[in-house]
Design an enzyme around this catalytic site. Structure first.
Site, PDB file in Angstrom:
ATOM      1  N   CYS A  86      42.744  43.419  34.211  1.00 58.42           N
ATOM      2  CA  CYS A  86      43.770  44.447  34.408  1.00 58.42           C
ATOM      3  C   CYS A  86      43.697  45.486  33.274  1.00 58.42           C
ATOM      4  O   CYS A  86      42.752  46.251  33.203  1.00 58.42           O
ATOM      5  CB  CYS A  86      45.152  43.799  34.527  1.00 58.42           C
ATOM      6  SG  CYS A  86      46.430  44.900  35.186  1.00 58.42           S
ATOM      7  N   HIS A 195      44.421  39.104  38.552  1.00 58.34           N
ATOM      8  CA  HIS A 195      44.698  38.219  37.419  1.00 58.34           C
ATOM      9  C   HIS A 195      44.311  36.767  37.692  1.00 58.34           C
ATOM     10  O   HIS A 195      45.147  35.961  38.144  1.00 58.34           O
ATOM     11  CB  HIS A 195      46.190  38.276  37.084  1.00 58.34           C
ATOM     12  CG  HIS A 195      46.618  39.549  36.438  1.00 58.34           C
ATOM     13  ND1 HIS A 195      46.738  39.695  35.078  1.00 58.34           N
ATOM     14  CD2 HIS A 195      46.943  40.754  36.965  1.00 58.34           C
ATOM     15  CE1 HIS A 195      47.131  40.925  34.790  1.00 58.34           C
ATOM     16  NE2 HIS A 195      47.265  41.589  35.916  1.00 58.34           N
ATOM     17  N   GLU A 197      43.954  34.464  35.558  1.00 60.59           N
ATOM     18  CA  GLU A 197      44.687  33.579  34.645  1.00 60.59           C
ATOM     19  C   GLU A 197      46.043  33.174  35.211  1.00 60.59           C
ATOM     20  O   GLU A 197      46.672  32.225  34.720  1.00 60.59           O
ATOM     21  CB  GLU A 197      44.855  34.247  33.277  1.00 60.59           C
ATOM     22  CG  GLU A 197      45.952  35.279  33.144  1.00 60.59           C
ATOM     23  CD  GLU A 197      45.625  36.642  33.720  1.00 60.59           C
ATOM     24  OE1 GLU A 197      46.342  37.610  33.388  1.00 60.59           O
ATOM     25  OE2 GLU A 197      44.655  36.760  34.510  1.00 60.59           O
TER      26      GLU A 197
END
Length: 226
Positions: A86, A195, A197
């Site tokens: 990002c 994302h 994560e």
């Protein structure tokens, strides 16, 4: 144990999540501060998401000049794996480690949703655990997430196999050719807007499929000489 650096800039939001993903994958996360002038002997670096320096000027433009980015650029030149997520993707483009730019979303609205991705390159440092053409779901959340580049640059990336991820099931921000992530010529530097994560445990995300990116780099770093 492999050591993965996670950088924090003023305005970074997702460094804790990135460190958590590194731990889930079985490595040691190492906190790197934007003012650090060395990388503390890490095996790879993650530039996480957020709004570094409030996205002033444009997203990633100020963070690109932070002291820590000097050694990151040098290490990437030596082949160290670097992942930009990002805002991290925006910073890597501003730093010249990846081509193109991230600009305001096509609909001029902040987008936050679970997003299906398709793997277009499973040979990079961060995607070797995936099969080519595999699809999985991770969150996407951005305002300046539309990746753009001139036609010749996009054509060359396509020809060289440097498109890593493509949006599937709808393009959330208007990125050229549905491109969600790209890589450097050697496949060691990868940037993407979604994302991974946030998708490491079904209890806290839409899937655990994002964990494959962190496993992938850990398959590589034991064979590297720092």
């Amino acid at each position: 144990m492999s050591r993965i650096g996670v950088i924090t800039f003023p305005g970074t939001l997702d460094d804790v999540d990135a460190a958590r993903a590194v731990r889930y994958a079985g490595a040691e996360p190492v906190a790197l501060w934007h003012a650090d002038e060395d990388l503390r002997g890490v095996d790879a670096v993650i530039v996480p998401g957020g709004f570094s320096y409030g996205d002033y000027l444009r997203a990633g433009a100020i963070a690109r000049f932070a002291p820590v980015m000097g050694p990151v650029i040098e290490a990437a030149g030596r082949g160290m794996p670097v992942l930009g997520i990002c805002n991290g993707f925006q910073i890597l483009c501003e730093a010249g480690l990846l081509p193109g730019a991230l600009v305001r979303n096509g609909g001029l609205h902040f987008v936050c949703r679970d997003q299906r991705l398709r793997v277009e390159n499973s040979t990079t440092a961060w995607t070797s655990r995936y099969e080519f053409g595999a699809e999985f779901v991770v969150p996407v959340k951005n305002m300046d997430g539309r990746w753009v580049a001139d036609k010749s640059t996009v054509d060359k990336l396509e020809w060289d196999g440097r498109v890593v991820f493509r949006y599937a099931g709808g393009n959330p921000n208007g990125s050229v050719r549905d491109i969600a992530g790209i890589c450097s010529p050697n496949g060691r530097v990868v940037g993407l807007m979604p994302h991974p994560e946030h998708a490491i445990d079904p209890l806290t995300g839409p899937s655990a499929d994002g964990l494959g990116m962190f496993y992938s780099v850990l398959d590589l770093v034991p064979t590297m000489t720092k």
